[in-house]
Design a protein around this motif. Structure first.
Motif, PDB file in Angstrom:
ATOM      1  N   GLU A 497       0.848  -1.222   0.000  1.00  0.00           N
ATOM      2  CA  GLU A 497       0.000   0.000   0.000  1.00  0.00           C
ATOM      3  C   GLU A 497       0.865   1.247   0.000  1.00  0.00           C
ATOM      4  N   THR A 498       2.008   1.172   0.687  1.00  0.00           N
ATOM      5  CA  THR A 498       2.899   2.325   0.744  1.00  0.00           C
ATOM      6  C   THR A 498       3.418   2.693  -0.639  1.00  0.00           C
ATOM      7  N   VAL A 499       3.693   1.684  -1.470  1.00  0.00           N
ATOM      8  CA  VAL A 499       4.257   1.994  -2.793  1.00  0.00           C
ATOM      9  C   VAL A 499       3.206   2.091  -3.900  1.00  0.00           C
ATOM     10  N   TRP A 500       2.023   1.551  -3.646  1.00  0.00           N
ATOM     11  CA  TRP A 500       0.981   1.590  -4.706  1.00  0.00           C
ATOM     12  C   TRP A 500      -0.017   2.715  -4.480  1.00  0.00           C
ATOM     13  N   THR A 501      -0.511   2.839  -3.253  1.00  0.00           N
ATOM     14  CA  THR A 501      -1.668   3.691  -2.985  1.00  0.00           C
ATOM     15  C   THR A 501      -1.227   5.119  -2.659  1.00  0.00           C
ATOM     16  N   ASN A 502      -1.883   6.090  -3.242  1.00  0.00           N
ATOM     17  CA  ASN A 502      -1.554   7.485  -2.915  1.00  0.00           C
ATOM     18  C   ASN A 502      -1.696   7.713  -1.417  1.00  0.00           C
ATOM     19  N   ALA A 503      -0.804   8.579  -0.882  1.00  0.00           N
ATOM     20  CA  ALA A 503      -0.759   8.770   0.572  1.00  0.00           C
ATOM     21  C   ALA A 503      -2.130   9.158   1.132  1.00  0.00           C
ATOM     22  N   ASP A 504      -2.888   9.974   0.417  1.00  0.00           N
ATOM     23  CA  ASP A 504      -4.178  10.423   0.957  1.00  0.00           C
ATOM     24  C   ASP A 504      -5.256   9.335   0.886  1.00  0.00           C
ATOM     25  N   LYS A 505      -4.961   8.242   0.250  1.00  0.00           N
ATOM     26  CA  LYS A 505      -5.932   7.134   0.179  1.00  0.00           C
ATOM     27  C   LYS A 505      -5.574   6.024   1.161  1.00  0.00           C
ATOM     28  N   LYS A 506      -4.436   6.172   1.835  1.00  0.00           N
ATOM     29  CA  LYS A 506      -4.042   5.140   2.797  1.00  0.00           C
ATOM     30  C   LYS A 506      -4.765   5.377   4.115  1.00  0.00           C
ATOM     31  N   ASP A 507      -5.132   4.275   4.778  1.00  0.00           N
ATOM     32  CA  ASP A 507      -5.895   4.399   6.011  1.00  0.00           C
ATOM     33  C   ASP A 507      -5.601   3.143   6.833  1.00  0.00           C
ATOM     34  N   TRP A 508      -4.874   3.347   7.921  1.00  0.00           N
ATOM     35  CA  TRP A 508      -4.406   2.212   8.731  1.00  0.00           C
ATOM     36  C   TRP A 508      -5.562   1.351   9.231  1.00  0.00           C
ATOM     37  N   SER A 509      -6.634   1.979   9.712  1.00  0.00           N
ATOM     38  CA  SER A 509      -7.696   1.133  10.292  1.00  0.00           C
ATOM     39  C   SER A 509      -8.417   0.352   9.182  1.00  0.00           C
ATOM     40  N   GLN A 510      -8.540   0.962   8.030  1.00  0.00           N
ATOM     41  CA  GLN A 510      -9.119   0.230   6.899  1.00  0.00           C
ATOM     42  C   GLN A 510      -8.216  -0.957   6.528  1.00  0.00           C
ATOM     43  N   PHE A 511      -6.921  -0.695   6.530  1.00  0.00           N
ATOM     44  CA  PHE A 511      -5.957  -1.760   6.208  1.00  0.00           C
ATOM     45  C   PHE A 511      -6.079  -2.906   7.227  1.00  0.00           C
ATOM     46  N   GLU A 512      -6.127  -2.539   8.498  1.00  0.00           N
ATOM     47  CA  GLU A 512      -6.262  -3.566   9.552  1.00  0.00           C
ATOM     48  C   GLU A 512      -7.522  -4.402   9.351  1.00  0.00           C
ATOM     49  N   ASN A 513      -8.604  -3.713   8.960  1.00  0.00           N
ATOM     50  CA  ASN A 513      -9.873  -4.433   8.755  1.00  0.00           C
ATOM     51  C   ASN A 513      -9.802  -5.412   7.591  1.00  0.00           C
ATOM     52  N   LYS A 514      -8.914  -5.141   6.657  1.00  0.00           N
ATOM     53  CA  LYS A 514      -8.815  -6.026   5.492  1.00  0.00           C
ATOM     54  C   LYS A 514      -8.006  -7.281   5.792  1.00  0.00           C
ATOM     55  N   LEU A 515      -7.293  -7.268   6.942  1.00  0.00           N
ATOM     56  CA  LEU A 515      -6.337  -8.346   7.178  1.00  0.00           C
ATOM     57  C   LEU A 515      -6.992  -9.715   7.372  1.00  0.00           C
ATOM     58  N   ASP A 516      -8.169  -9.750   7.981  1.00  0.00           N
ATOM     59  CA  ASP A 516      -8.834 -11.049   8.186  1.00  0.00           C
ATOM     60  C   ASP A 516      -8.972 -11.794   6.861  1.00  0.00           C
ATOM     61  N   TRP A 517      -9.490 -11.058   5.879  1.00  0.00           N
ATOM     62  CA  TRP A 517      -9.679 -11.655   4.553  1.00  0.00           C
ATOM     63  C   TRP A 517      -8.325 -11.974   3.915  1.00  0.00           C
ATOM     64  N   GLN A 518      -7.392 -11.054   4.071  1.00  0.00           N
ATOM     65  CA  GLN A 518      -6.068 -11.294   3.489  1.00  0.00           C
ATOM     66  C   GLN A 518      -5.419 -12.543   4.088  1.00  0.00           C
ATOM     67  N   PHE A 519      -5.601 -12.731   5.390  1.00  0.00           N
ATOM     68  CA  PHE A 519      -4.996 -13.912   6.032  1.00  0.00           C
ATOM     69  C   PHE A 519      -5.631 -15.205   5.502  1.00  0.00           C
ATOM     70  N   LYS A 520      -6.927 -15.140   5.222  1.00  0.00           N
ATOM     71  CA  LYS A 520      -7.573 -16.333   4.636  1.00  0.00           C
ATOM     72  C   LYS A 520      -6.937 -16.659   3.284  1.00  0.00           C
ATOM     73  N   MET A 521      -6.651 -15.611   2.516  1.00  0.00           N
ATOM     74  CA  MET A 521      -6.028 -15.854   1.200  1.00  0.00           C
ATOM     75  C   MET A 521      -4.591 -16.368   1.360  1.00  0.00           C
ATOM     76  N   LEU A 522      -3.878 -15.837   2.363  1.00  0.00           N
ATOM     77  CA  LEU A 522      -2.513 -16.339   2.600  1.00  0.00           C
ATOM     78  C   LEU A 522      -2.571 -17.810   3.029  1.00  0.00           C
ATOM     79  N   ASP A 523      -3.552 -18.132   3.869  1.00  0.00           N
ATOM     80  CA  ASP A 523      -3.722 -19.537   4.284  1.00  0.00           C
ATOM     81  C   ASP A 523      -3.950 -20.423   3.063  1.00  0.00           C
ATOM     82  N   GLN A 524      -4.822 -19.949   2.177  1.00  0.00           N
ATOM     83  CA  GLN A 524      -5.145 -20.756   0.996  1.00  0.00           C
ATOM     84  C   GLN A 524      -3.898 -20.994   0.140  1.00  0.00           C
ATOM     85  N   ARG A 525      -3.002 -20.017   0.128  1.00  0.00           N
ATOM     86  CA  ARG A 525      -1.786 -20.150  -0.667  1.00  0.00           C
ATOM     87  C   ARG A 525      -0.656 -20.827   0.098  1.00  0.00           C
TER      88      ARG A 525
END
Ligand code: ACM
Length: 533
Positions: A497-525
């Motif tokens: 996110e630091t290198v892709w997303t514009n600084a004003d579109k980054k949001d730590w709490s939004q990122f944290e909320n996405k982690l549950d789903w991201q972890f499921k995808m990491l598990d699958q892989r």
């Protein structure tokens, strides 16, 4: 009477519907938890179902490759698909070429209508990133997904989105390198910095100098944990290297995932494995042995004509294997003691009218740069290459904080930010109690997330010289690929996110909320990662 008729009609309609129930009417609209966060998302009221058997619409020449990549992915979740040139009524993904207003390589639009999905971009790289975003919205199992009506307009903030891997302190097989590349692609990282030569092992086959791998790729043992003094070795020979065929395979695999591989061939320091193989390249007669402990050694290449001829031969083979424009030549942590004591090195200083050994290193790097430029390549080096004067077209990788990067950018050079306080994934991410042994430091997930690659101190008109950022993964204490994954994930998600997303579109709490789903995808892989507390 009218009411009665209406109610009769409704009953009939309901009965027809009940006979042919919408198979997916119970399917909930899925969440959108894409990492890195797209620049712009708008959602509508409607939804659509994408399901097994869907159609990949490729009307336009050149987009087949990306459609095939998606088809291969769909197979892994048990979804069949077919390719067609016509857009069907529903259940499709339509690949389109589109001139993008955002000219950055990798920009794409993804729109989900009531009938299907359209991914539009000006290049396969853009289509590929659209596919990665879509994959992150697909289920891990089941035969269908209900997606919200949506428009995504997305493009990377930085052109350089890097991950490094040291395969010298510990060696990792081809299959793991491919997995690493797969995960980089999944998070839209586009540059793999492959650290291939070191004091502790030379890992790339060079046909003209077979001893580099016969001798230089094997150390007689490895230091146990941090037993520097008194030194304790494990008594186990350790080695490994990549053949040129394997390197070609990896470079092609990366290219299919829109990743450029930058090889690093270290000079003049971190080269004792090469000196063990060819002692005549050193300033003393040695004897040299492949280093068995971590850190820095005084034994470095001597700036002789023999060394330059050797390095040009090595780089010639390297250039043939790696088609990207950059070649990394290291340049870091090269103690000057051997050069101070060497009559040959002192003679070069005198001959070239140099002030000291730092200028001698600069002379060394400039000569190599001249050679690389003659081969149409560009040199990257760690920020020590600033000392004694930068080579004219060098790109600087700023690792000792941001100072070197700022200085180089102010001089008009391109820079890549890899500051060791936030971009060293060999540092602890928690603990250190309860964490596996690491080199030290502390860089939390949030530290990585909060990183801003363009320093405030940098003049605004020089900001464009910051090409992007990269995380470095030095593997002294990472003996296994599982451990590498643990150190990289989820910090690489924050970096993405630091290198892709514009600084004003980054949001730590939004990122944290996405982690549950991201972890499921990491598990699958099958990816190992650290779950934040
Ligand atoms: C480095 O970490 N020595 C570049």
């Amino acid at each position: 009477m009218k009411k009665l008729l209406l109610s009769f009609c409704c009953t009939v309609l309901l009965a027809i519907c009940a006979c042919q129930p919408d198979k997916y009417s119970d399917l909930q609209i899925s969440e959108t938890a894409i990492v890195p966060q797209p620049q712009f998302i708008s959602k509508g009221e409607q939804s659509m179902v994408l399901s097994k058997g869907l159609t990949l619409v490729v009307q336009e020449e050149g987009a087949e490759k990306t459609a095939e990549f998606l088809a291969d992915y769909l197979k892994t979740i048990g979804w069949t698909s077919k390719v067609a040139k016509e857009v069907p009524k529903s259940n499709y993904i339509d690949f389109r070429w589109k001139k993008m207003t955002n000219a950055t390589e990798g920009a794409y639009d993804l729109s989900i209508s009531e009938n299907g999905v359209e991914i539009a971009a000006a290049s396969n790289t853009g289509l590929f990133y659209g596919v990665q975003s879509l994959i992150q919205m697909l289920p891990l199992e089941g035969e269908a997904v209900r997606l919200p009506q949506m428009n995504i307009e997305d493009a990377p903030r930085f052109g350089y989105r890097g991950m490094h891997l040291d395969v010298c302190r510990h060696f990792f097989p081809v299959e793991f390198i491919k997995k690493y590349l797969d995960m980089m692609a999944f998070y839209k990282m586009n540059t793999f910095h492959w650290h291939l030569t070191e004091d502790q092992g030379w890992r790339i086959e060079i046909k003209k100098y077979p001893k580099l791998t016969e001798i230089g790729s094997v150390r007689k043992e490895t230091m146990v944990e941090k037993n520097f003094d008194p030194y304790v070795g494990d008594g186990q020979p350790y080695g490994g290297f990549y053949t040129q065929e394997q390197i070609k395979e990896i470079v092609a695999y990366a290219a299919d995932r829109h990743i450029t591989v930058i090889p690093e061939i270290e000079m003049p320091g971190h080269s004792v494995a090469a000196l063990a193989a060819y002692p005549e390249l050193g300033c003393t007669s040695g004897p040299f042995e492949v280093f068995t402990k971590w850190g820095v050694t005084d034994d470095i290449y001597c700036p002789s004509e023999l060394t330059f001829a050797f390095l040009e031969d090595v780089l010639t083979e390297v250039i043939d294997l790696f088609p990207g424009k950059y070649i990394h030549i290291g340049g870091d942590e090269a103690p000057k003691d051997a050069w101070k004591k060497s009559p040959l090195a002192q003679q070069v200083i005198k001959r070239e009218g140099l002030k000291d050994e730092f200028e001698l290193q600069s002379y060394f790097v400039r000569r190599i740069e001249k050679f690389l430029i003659s081969k149409n390549r560009q040199l990257i080096g760690w920020d020590e290459i600033l000392e004694g004067g930068l080579a004219p077209e060098a790109t600087v990788m700023s690792w000792r904080g941001e100072k070197g990067g700022i200085e180089a950018a102010e001089q008009g050079h391109d820079v890549i930010m890899t500051p060791n306080d936030v971009a060293y994934f060999d540092h602890y991410q928690a603990g250190p109690e309860g964490e596996p042994l690491a080199i030290g430091g502390f860089t939390s997930l949030q530290d990585v997330y909060a990183y801003e690659p363009v320093p405030k101190e940098l003049s605004a008109d020089k900001a464009h010289h910051v090409l992007g950022a990269q995380a470095n993964v030095w593997t002294e204490y990472m003996k296994t690929s599982d451990y590498v994954e643990y150190m990289v994930f989820p910090r690489m998600l924050a970096l993405s996110e630091t290198v892709w997303t514009n600084a004003d579109k980054k949001d730590w709490s939004q990122f944290e909320n996405k982690l549950d789903w991201q972890f499921k995808m990491l598990d699958q892989r099958g990816v190992n990662y650290r779950k934040p507390d």
